[in-house]
Design a protein around this motif. Structure first.
Motif, PDB file in Angstrom:
ATOM      1  N   SER A 163     -42.026  -6.399  -0.345  1.00 49.80           N
ATOM      2  CA  SER A 163     -41.506  -5.044  -0.085  1.00 49.80           C
ATOM      3  C   SER A 163     -40.002  -5.104   0.167  1.00 49.80           C
ATOM      4  CB  SER A 163     -42.212  -4.410   1.121  1.00 49.80           C
ATOM      5  OG  SER A 163     -43.580  -4.249   0.863  1.00 49.80           O
ATOM      6  N   SER A 164     -39.330  -5.836  -0.707  1.00 51.21           N
ATOM      7  CA  SER A 164     -37.891  -6.006  -0.500  1.00 51.21           C
ATOM      8  C   SER A 164     -37.102  -5.619  -1.743  1.00 51.21           C
ATOM      9  CB  SER A 164     -37.573  -7.448  -0.114  1.00 51.21           C
ATOM     10  OG  SER A 164     -37.785  -8.327  -1.207  1.00 51.21           O
ATOM     11  N   PHE A 165     -35.858  -5.318  -1.505  1.00 54.14           N
ATOM     12  CA  PHE A 165     -34.928  -4.952  -2.598  1.00 54.14           C
ATOM     13  C   PHE A 165     -33.549  -5.393  -2.121  1.00 54.14           C
ATOM     14  CE2 PHE A 165     -33.781  -3.119  -6.460  1.00 54.14           C
ATOM     15  CZ  PHE A 165     -32.828  -2.118  -6.334  1.00 54.14           C
ATOM     16  N   ASN A 166     -33.331  -6.709  -2.126  1.00 50.67           N
ATOM     17  CA  ASN A 166     -32.097  -7.270  -1.591  1.00 50.67           C
ATOM     18  C   ASN A 166     -30.951  -7.185  -2.583  1.00 50.67           C
ATOM     19  OD1 ASN A 166     -33.629  -7.835   0.637  1.00 50.67           O
ATOM     20  ND2 ASN A 166     -33.717 -10.051   0.264  1.00 50.67           N
ATOM     21  N   LEU A 167     -29.791  -6.918  -2.052  1.00 51.30           N
ATOM     22  CA  LEU A 167     -28.569  -6.791  -2.864  1.00 51.30           C
ATOM     23  C   LEU A 167     -27.803  -8.103  -2.819  1.00 51.30           C
ATOM     24  CD1 LEU A 167     -26.713  -4.654  -4.375  1.00 51.30           C
ATOM     25  CD2 LEU A 167     -25.530  -4.424  -2.178  1.00 51.30           C
ATOM     26  N   ARG A 168     -27.290  -8.527  -3.974  1.00 52.88           N
ATOM     27  CA  ARG A 168     -26.579  -9.802  -4.024  1.00 52.88           C
ATOM     28  C   ARG A 168     -25.293  -9.666  -4.829  1.00 52.88           C
ATOM     29  NH1 ARG A 168     -32.048 -12.420  -5.288  1.00 52.88           N
ATOM     30  NH2 ARG A 168     -31.402 -12.355  -7.477  1.00 52.88           N
ATOM     31  N   LYS A 169     -24.363 -10.560  -4.491  1.00 54.20           N
ATOM     32  CA  LYS A 169     -23.139 -10.684  -5.280  1.00 54.20           C
ATOM     33  C   LYS A 169     -22.709 -12.137  -5.179  1.00 54.20           C
ATOM     34  CE  LYS A 169     -18.689  -8.646  -6.349  1.00 54.20           C
ATOM     35  NZ  LYS A 169     -17.711  -7.557  -6.118  1.00 54.20           N
ATOM     36  N   PRO A 170     -22.416 -12.779  -6.294  1.00 53.81           N
ATOM     37  CA  PRO A 170     -22.114 -14.215  -6.270  1.00 53.81           C
ATOM     38  C   PRO A 170     -20.778 -14.559  -5.611  1.00 53.81           C
ATOM     39  CG  PRO A 170     -22.042 -13.354  -8.520  1.00 53.81           C
ATOM     40  CD  PRO A 170     -22.535 -12.259  -7.664  1.00 53.81           C
ATOM     41  N   SER A 171     -19.807 -13.667  -5.708  1.00 51.16           N
ATOM     42  CA  SER A 171     -18.483 -13.966  -5.167  1.00 51.16           C
ATOM     43  C   SER A 171     -17.866 -12.673  -4.653  1.00 51.16           C
ATOM     44  CB  SER A 171     -17.597 -14.596  -6.246  1.00 51.16           C
ATOM     45  OG  SER A 171     -16.289 -14.817  -5.748  1.00 51.16           O
ATOM     46  N   VAL A 172     -17.690 -12.598  -3.359  1.00 46.77           N
ATOM     47  CA  VAL A 172     -17.235 -11.352  -2.730  1.00 46.77           C
ATOM     48  C   VAL A 172     -15.712 -11.240  -2.791  1.00 46.77           C
ATOM     49  CG1 VAL A 172     -17.064 -10.164  -0.509  1.00 46.77           C
ATOM     50  CG2 VAL A 172     -19.235 -11.131  -1.238  1.00 46.77           C
ATOM     51  N   HIS A 173     -15.255 -10.037  -3.016  1.00 42.68           N
ATOM     52  CA  HIS A 173     -13.819  -9.723  -3.045  1.00 42.68           C
ATOM     53  C   HIS A 173     -13.484  -8.912  -1.813  1.00 42.68           C
ATOM     54  CE1 HIS A 173     -10.168  -7.605  -4.629  1.00 42.68           C
ATOM     55  NE2 HIS A 173      -9.949  -8.815  -5.144  1.00 42.68           N
ATOM     56  N   TRP A 174     -12.215  -8.968  -1.389  1.00 42.13           N
ATOM     57  CA  TRP A 174     -11.834  -8.230  -0.182  1.00 42.13           C
ATOM     58  C   TRP A 174     -12.143  -6.744  -0.310  1.00 42.13           C
ATOM     59  CZ3 TRP A 174      -8.516  -4.206  -0.710  1.00 42.13           C
ATOM     60  CH2 TRP A 174      -7.702  -4.198  -1.844  1.00 42.13           C
ATOM     61  N   SER A 175     -12.068  -6.235  -1.536  1.00 42.77           N
ATOM     62  CA  SER A 175     -12.316  -4.796  -1.743  1.00 42.77           C
ATOM     63  C   SER A 175     -13.785  -4.419  -1.571  1.00 42.77           C
ATOM     64  CB  SER A 175     -11.842  -4.379  -3.133  1.00 42.77           C
ATOM     65  OG  SER A 175     -12.551  -5.091  -4.126  1.00 42.77           O
ATOM     66  N   ASP A 176     -14.665  -5.404  -1.406  1.00 40.17           N
ATOM     67  CA  ASP A 176     -16.083  -5.108  -1.182  1.00 40.17           C
ATOM     68  C   ASP A 176     -16.388  -4.726   0.256  1.00 40.17           C
ATOM     69  OD1 ASP A 176     -16.941  -7.798  -3.431  1.00 40.17           O
ATOM     70  OD2 ASP A 176     -16.851  -5.639  -3.857  1.00 40.17           O
ATOM     71  N   ALA A 177     -15.415  -4.865   1.144  1.00 37.86           N
ATOM     72  CA  ALA A 177     -15.626  -4.478   2.538  1.00 37.86           C
ATOM     73  C   ALA A 177     -15.953  -2.995   2.603  1.00 37.86           C
ATOM     74  CB  ALA A 177     -14.385  -4.793   3.366  1.00 37.86           C
ATOM     75  N   ALA A 178     -17.111  -2.682   3.143  1.00 34.04           N
ATOM     76  CA  ALA A 178     -17.612  -1.305   3.145  1.00 34.04           C
ATOM     77  C   ALA A 178     -18.956  -1.306   3.868  1.00 34.04           C
ATOM     78  CB  ALA A 178     -17.784  -0.784   1.722  1.00 34.04           C
ATOM     79  N   GLU A 179     -19.584  -0.135   3.906  1.00 37.89           N
ATOM     80  CA  GLU A 179     -20.935  -0.057   4.443  1.00 37.89           C
ATOM     81  C   GLU A 179     -21.903   0.155   3.280  1.00 37.89           C
ATOM     82  OE1 GLU A 179     -21.445   2.516   7.813  1.00 37.89           O
ATOM     83  OE2 GLU A 179     -23.212   1.348   8.425  1.00 37.89           O
ATOM     84  N   TYR A 180     -22.993  -0.560   3.321  1.00 40.04           N
ATOM     85  CA  TYR A 180     -23.958  -0.549   2.229  1.00 40.04           C
ATOM     86  C   TYR A 180     -25.285   0.035   2.715  1.00 40.04           C
ATOM     87  CZ  TYR A 180     -20.627  -3.378  -0.296  1.00 40.04           C
ATOM     88  OH  TYR A 180     -19.488  -3.820  -0.936  1.00 40.04           O
ATOM     89  N   PHE A 181     -25.800   0.969   1.931  1.00 38.00           N
ATOM     90  CA  PHE A 181     -27.041   1.647   2.292  1.00 38.00           C
ATOM     91  C   PHE A 181     -28.097   1.433   1.215  1.00 38.00           C
ATOM     92  CE2 PHE A 181     -25.743   4.045   5.986  1.00 38.00           C
ATOM     93  CZ  PHE A 181     -24.366   4.172   5.839  1.00 38.00           C
ATOM     94  N   CYS A 182     -29.263   1.043   1.669  1.00 34.44           N
ATOM     95  CA  CYS A 182     -30.433   0.970   0.810  1.00 34.44           C
ATOM     96  C   CYS A 182     -31.216   2.269   0.998  1.00 34.44           C
ATOM     97  CB  CYS A 182     -31.276  -0.234   1.225  1.00 34.44           C
ATOM     98  SG  CYS A 182     -32.766  -0.509   0.263  1.00 34.44           S
ATOM     99  N   ALA A 183     -31.806   2.776  -0.066  1.00 37.55           N
ATOM    100  CA  ALA A 183     -32.546   4.029   0.038  1.00 37.55           C
ATOM    101  C   ALA A 183     -33.766   3.985  -0.863  1.00 37.55           C
ATOM    102  CB  ALA A 183     -31.664   5.216  -0.337  1.00 37.55           C
ATOM    103  N   VAL A 184     -34.785   4.720  -0.464  1.00 37.24           N
ATOM    104  CA  VAL A 184     -35.986   4.884  -1.290  1.00 37.24           C
ATOM    105  C   VAL A 184     -36.168   6.370  -1.579  1.00 37.24           C
ATOM    106  CG1 VAL A 184     -37.523   4.935   0.721  1.00 37.24           C
ATOM    107  CG2 VAL A 184     -38.436   4.350  -1.516  1.00 37.24           C
TER     108      VAL A 184
END
Lengths: 114, 110
Positions: free
Chosen positions: A72-93
């Protein structure tokens, strides 16, 4: 009732490191799943979505997510993070009914260290 | 840019007052959703309209109401405002399962 859990309130990663944000959902049928990102003072931008089919979905900005029904998961991934990725991330159904209203998790705030 | 517009961007008002938030959906989208984002409640669904008709209600207070007009734009009316109504109000539109969000209206009730 449907629900979404994002266990990590705050995560800090170094620039260039990999990232995984966790999302668990509770839903009786096949869920419609989404990841949105909210930058400071901005609205919600859609990163990716899963409705059916291939369980690994690609999104914008180099993000991907994997749907695992057994967990029951839906994980978010990124191989290499950039400074511009700083933010808040929301999962939704999406509730999948006629309304398709979204039920959001509490969000994960991502900080990126130089 | 999602194509969803919201006005105003910021709103400061006093307790007891009434305000109107406006949303224009993406071209061709018939559904409009309103959400409230606050520190204590997170992102919560308020109400949905589809082609001018109310389709679903969420955790919307009786002091709040909404409508969708023939040109498909929507307005969210908040009355008898309380301090706790201070929040970011988002509008989203869709033509299918995917919702696209506007930039939000930040409401501050003093």
């Amino acid at each position: 009732a449907q629900s979404v859990t994002q266990p990590d309130i705050h995560i800090t990663v170094s620039e260039g490191a990999s990232l995984e944000l966790r999302c668990n959902y509770s839903y009786g049928a096949t869920p419609y799943l989404f990841w949105y990102v909210q930058s400071p003072g901005q609205g919600l931008q859609l990163l990716l979505k899963y409705f059916s089919g291939d369980t690994l979905v690609q999104g914008i900005k180099g993000f991907e997510a994997e749907f695992k029904r057994s967990q029951s998961s839906f994980n978010l991934r990124k191989p290499s993070v950039h400074w511009s990725d700083a933010a808040e991330y929301f999962c939704a159904v999406g509730d999948g009914g006629a309304t398709n209203k979204l039920i959001f998790g509490t969000g994960t705030l991502l900080a990126v260290q130089p | 840019d999602s194509g969803v517009t919201q006005t105003p961007k910021h709103l400061i008002t006093a307790t007891g007052q009434r305000v109107t938030l406006r949303c224009s959906p993406r071209s061709g989208d018939l559904s409009v959703y309103w959400y409230q984002q606050s520190l204590d409640q997170g992102l919560q669904f308020l109400i949905q309209y589809y082609n001018g008709e109310e389709r679903a209600k969420g955790n919307i207070l009786e002091r709040f109401s909404a409508q969708q007009f023939p040109d498909l734009h929507s307005e969210l009316n908040l009355s008898s405002l309380e301090l706790g109504d201070s929040a970011l109000y988002f509008c989203a539109s869709s033509s299918g399962r995917t919702q696209y969000f506007g930039p939000g209206t930040r409401l501050l009730v003093l």
